[in-house]
Design an enzyme around this catalytic site. Structure first.
Site, mmCIF file in Angstrom:
data_model
loop_
_atom_site.group_PDB
_atom_site.id
_atom_site.type_symbol
_atom_site.label_atom_id
_atom_site.label_comp_id
_atom_site.label_asym_id
_atom_site.label_seq_id
_atom_site.Cartn_x
_atom_site.Cartn_y
_atom_site.Cartn_z
ATOM 1 N N ARG A 120 13.601 45.722 27.901
ATOM 2 C CA ARG A 120 13.754 44.345 28.400
ATOM 3 C C ARG A 120 14.748 43.531 27.576
ATOM 4 O O ARG A 120 14.690 42.300 27.534
ATOM 5 C CB ARG A 120 12.415 43.612 28.460
ATOM 6 C CG ARG A 120 11.436 44.287 29.385
ATOM 7 C CD ARG A 120 10.226 43.434 29.634
ATOM 8 N NE ARG A 120 9.275 44.185 30.430
ATOM 9 C CZ ARG A 120 8.404 45.043 29.928
ATOM 10 N NH1 ARG A 120 8.342 45.215 28.611
ATOM 11 N NH2 ARG A 120 7.594 45.701 30.708
ATOM 12 N N LYS A 142 28.692 38.466 30.991
ATOM 13 C CA LYS A 142 28.486 39.094 32.299
ATOM 14 C C LYS A 142 28.505 40.599 32.103
ATOM 15 O O LYS A 142 29.475 41.145 31.577
ATOM 16 C CB LYS A 142 29.624 38.711 33.237
ATOM 17 C CG LYS A 142 29.422 37.437 33.994
ATOM 18 C CD LYS A 142 30.306 37.534 35.223
ATOM 19 C CE LYS A 142 30.641 36.228 35.844
ATOM 20 N NZ LYS A 142 31.551 36.425 36.976
ATOM 21 N N GLU A 184 45.550 38.444 33.488
ATOM 22 C CA GLU A 184 44.483 37.493 33.125
ATOM 23 C C GLU A 184 45.026 36.418 32.167
ATOM 24 O O GLU A 184 44.604 35.259 32.229
ATOM 25 C CB GLU A 184 43.315 38.222 32.448
ATOM 26 C CG GLU A 184 42.680 39.322 33.286
ATOM 27 C CD GLU A 184 41.763 38.827 34.396
ATOM 28 O OE1 GLU A 184 41.503 37.613 34.495
ATOM 29 O OE2 GLU A 184 41.310 39.689 35.190
ATOM 30 N N LYS A 227 37.882 30.467 27.738
ATOM 31 C CA LYS A 227 36.730 31.103 28.377
ATOM 32 C C LYS A 227 35.436 30.615 27.718
ATOM 33 O O LYS A 227 34.465 30.294 28.399
ATOM 34 C CB LYS A 227 36.835 32.623 28.311
ATOM 35 C CG LYS A 227 35.637 33.288 28.974
ATOM 36 C CD LYS A 227 35.931 34.582 29.643
ATOM 37 C CE LYS A 227 34.719 35.061 30.444
ATOM 38 N NZ LYS A 227 34.851 36.400 30.951
ATOM 39 N N GLU A 237 27.103 30.669 35.720
ATOM 40 C CA GLU A 237 28.003 30.526 36.865
ATOM 41 C C GLU A 237 27.408 29.685 37.987
ATOM 42 O O GLU A 237 27.311 30.128 39.130
ATOM 43 C CB GLU A 237 28.443 31.907 37.381
ATOM 44 C CG GLU A 237 29.743 31.833 38.186
ATOM 45 C CD GLU A 237 30.382 33.192 38.430
ATOM 46 O OE1 GLU A 237 31.275 33.541 37.657
ATOM 47 O OE2 GLU A 237 29.979 33.891 39.372
ATOM 48 N N ARG A 241 32.164 27.513 36.049
ATOM 49 C CA ARG A 241 32.654 28.844 35.663
ATOM 50 C C ARG A 241 33.469 29.497 36.775
ATOM 51 O O ARG A 241 34.258 30.403 36.531
ATOM 52 C CB ARG A 241 31.460 29.720 35.256
ATOM 53 C CG ARG A 241 31.848 30.992 34.540
ATOM 54 C CD ARG A 241 30.661 31.604 33.836
ATOM 55 N NE ARG A 241 30.980 32.922 33.339
ATOM 56 C CZ ARG A 241 30.229 33.600 32.482
ATOM 57 N NH1 ARG A 241 29.112 33.068 32.019
ATOM 58 N NH2 ARG A 241 30.573 34.796 32.079
ATOM 59 N N ASN A 245 37.747 32.226 38.321
ATOM 60 C CA ASN A 245 38.110 33.118 39.424
ATOM 61 C C ASN A 245 39.511 32.850 39.959
ATOM 62 O O ASN A 245 39.892 33.399 41.002
ATOM 63 C CB ASN A 245 37.114 32.990 40.584
ATOM 64 C CG ASN A 245 35.793 33.642 40.244
ATOM 65 O OD1 ASN A 245 35.748 34.573 39.445
ATOM 66 N ND2 ASN A 245 34.726 33.131 40.823
ATOM 67 N N HIS A 248 41.451 35.423 41.742
ATOM 68 C CA HIS A 248 40.546 36.544 41.988
ATOM 69 C C HIS A 248 40.044 36.645 43.424
ATOM 70 O O HIS A 248 39.680 37.729 43.865
ATOM 71 C CB HIS A 248 39.351 36.491 41.038
ATOM 72 C CG HIS A 248 39.687 36.971 39.651
ATOM 73 N ND1 HIS A 248 40.614 36.331 38.856
ATOM 74 C CD2 HIS A 248 39.251 38.033 38.932
ATOM 75 C CE1 HIS A 248 40.699 36.977 37.696
ATOM 76 N NE2 HIS A 248 39.891 38.018 37.730
ATOM 77 N N HIS A 252 40.697 40.148 44.509
ATOM 78 C CA HIS A 252 39.654 41.148 44.784
ATOM 79 C C HIS A 252 39.857 41.797 46.150
ATOM 80 O O HIS A 252 39.596 42.991 46.329
ATOM 81 C CB HIS A 252 38.256 40.498 44.736
ATOM 82 C CG HIS A 252 37.744 40.314 43.345
ATOM 83 N ND1 HIS A 252 36.956 39.256 42.970
ATOM 84 C CD2 HIS A 252 37.920 41.064 42.225
ATOM 85 C CE1 HIS A 252 36.671 39.359 41.684
ATOM 86 N NE2 HIS A 252 37.240 40.440 41.205
ATOM 87 N N HIS A 264 43.428 46.014 38.188
ATOM 88 C CA HIS A 264 42.795 44.719 38.442
ATOM 89 C C HIS A 264 43.727 43.526 38.124
ATOM 90 O O HIS A 264 43.894 42.621 38.941
ATOM 91 C CB HIS A 264 41.496 44.631 37.624
ATOM 92 C CG HIS A 264 40.848 43.296 37.666
ATOM 93 N ND1 HIS A 264 40.141 42.845 38.759
ATOM 94 C CD2 HIS A 264 40.811 42.289 36.753
ATOM 95 C CE1 HIS A 264 39.697 41.627 38.515
ATOM 96 N NE2 HIS A 264 40.087 41.268 37.305
#
Ligand SMILES: NC(=O)c1ccc[n+]([C@@H]2O[C@H](COP(=O)([O-])OP(=O)(O)OC[C@H]3O[C@@H](n4cnc5c(N)ncnc54)[C@H](O)[C@@H]3O)[C@@H](O)[C@H]2O)c1
Ligand SMILES: [Zn+2]
Length: 352
Positions: A120, A142, A184, A227, A237, A241, A245, A248, A252, A264
């Site tokens: 956990r 993330k 990025e 960031k 998010e 946040r 993106n 993106h 994506h 990417h």
């Protein structure tokens, strides 16, 4: 060495420096890490970096084990996840022990998720060794794995206890991987404006900016600072946040349509330029962005039609119902989130 404090609920430092791998053990000891550690890495990360981390931890009396999986996004799956979890159990890690991710975003994402799941939640540390991991994926907590149905569909928010970035490791990267990070970096430059945008757009691939220690350190630290600032204001998010993106939403879609064969960061570049050109808010800025990508040798053309892009976006997990949000920047340093219906966005994407 530069340090950035990420002030999330459990705060941590991001350290960026040259030749700092041998110092990680001392730092971890000061932070109260001890016991056993599982280093997770992939087959493409030069073993010397992993050896340096391992020796440094051992010098501090930490028992170290190593798990290496095959490099590549295709390994970011449930099989590798359960292999890592089994290795943790085989080596008798307990809740007081920790994992260390040495590698790019793939290693960081899956190790972080394994650490979030094992018993956990145990602690973990990020040692990013790619540009993308250094400026983006190692910070923010993330973590995820992919499913056959889509990327990053299973994951958790789990912040690392430390991010330790040695810019020396970036010198062995392939040109494609460096370009991926630059995609990025341009994003961060546009979000921040000011001196970061100035230095990002002023660089070119192979120039000293990206390969001489001090400038690289500064660039990474500046991106991480942005960031970190966004992440601590919106850890899970909820809203702000989403500005991360930038590039993106369309990026994506391009990544998906290309069957994940286009790197990417290059998809982010293509997505950014496509959206900016179509929105047509600031043609001078669009030219600056295109020029920056040209200097880095990044192909920013979009090979897909508006219909194809919209269809791929509809399947994007972040889009709810008939509307989709995109991030736009009419002036460097001034991002905003805009919501469009798919129909509206489809019409916009037809413009250029
Ligand atoms: N968690 C987040 O916030 C976040 C953000 C952006 C991207 N990501 C994820 O990051 C992943 C992509 O990360 P990436 O671009 O780092 O790819 P990657 O982790 O696959 O690394 C690229 C390749 O470089 C090799 N490599 C790593 N370090 C090296 C070094 N120093 N020298 C030579 N080769 C080296 C790796 O073995 C790999 O083959 C994706 O899975 C993406 O979903 C996560
Ligand atoms: Zn990205």
């Amino acid at each position: 060495m530069k340090r950035i404090r990420v002030k999330t609920q459990s705060p941590y430092d991001v350290a960026v420096g040259e030749n700092i791998l041998p110092l990680i053990g001392v730092e971890l000891k000061l932070l109260g890490f001890g016991g056993r550690a599982l280093i997770v890495t992939d087959s493409g990360v030069p073993a010397e970096y992993v050896d340096e981390v391992e020796s440094s931890l051992k010098r501090e009396g930490i028992a170290v084990f190593r798990f290496v999986f095959s490099q590549g996004e295709q390994s970011k799956n449930q099989t590798t996840l359960f292999d890592i979890l089994s290795a943790m159990a085989d080596h008798h890690l307990t809740r007081g022990d920790f994992a260390v991710a040495v590698g790019g975003g793939v290693v960081g994402d899956i190790t972080g998720f394994a650490a979030a799941c094992y018993m956990r939640g145990i602690r973990y540390v990020q040692v990013p060794t790619t540009m993308l991991a250094a400026i983006d994926s190692s910070v923010g907590g993330k973590t995820a794995i992919d499913l056959p149905q889509g990327k990053n569909l299973v994951g958790a928010f789990h912040q690392p206890g430390l991010v330790w970035c040695d810019v020396k490791t970036l010198k062995t990267l392939s040109a494609d991987n460096v370009r991926c990070g630059i995609g990025e970096a341009v994003k961060y430059g546009l979000l921040a404006g000011g001196s970061l945008w100035h230095s990002v757009k002023g660089g070119s691939y192979g120039s000293e900016l990206f390969f001489e220690g001090t400038d690289l350190e500064q660039l990474i630290a500046d991106c991480v600072e942005i960031k970190a600032d966004v992440v601590c204001k919106d850890e899970h998010e909820g809203g702000l946040r989403k500005i991360l993106n930038l590039g993106h939403t369309v990026g994506h879609a391009i990544e998906k349509l290309g069957g994940y064969t286009i790197p990417h960061g290059v998809c982010v570049a293509k997505g950014l330029v496509k959206l900016f050109r179509c929105l047509g808010e600031n043609p001078a800025l669009v030219r600056e962005v295109e020029h920056a990508f040209d200097n880095y040798g990044i192909d920013h053309t979009c090979p897909y039609s508006a219909d194809e892009l919209i269809e791929a976006m509809r399947m994007d997990k972040k889009s709810g119902g008939e509307y989709i949000s995109v991030v736009t920047v009419s002036e460097a340093g001034k991002p905003r989130i805009e919501s469009f219906s798919f129909k509206e966005l489809g019409e916009i994407l037809c413009r250029a």
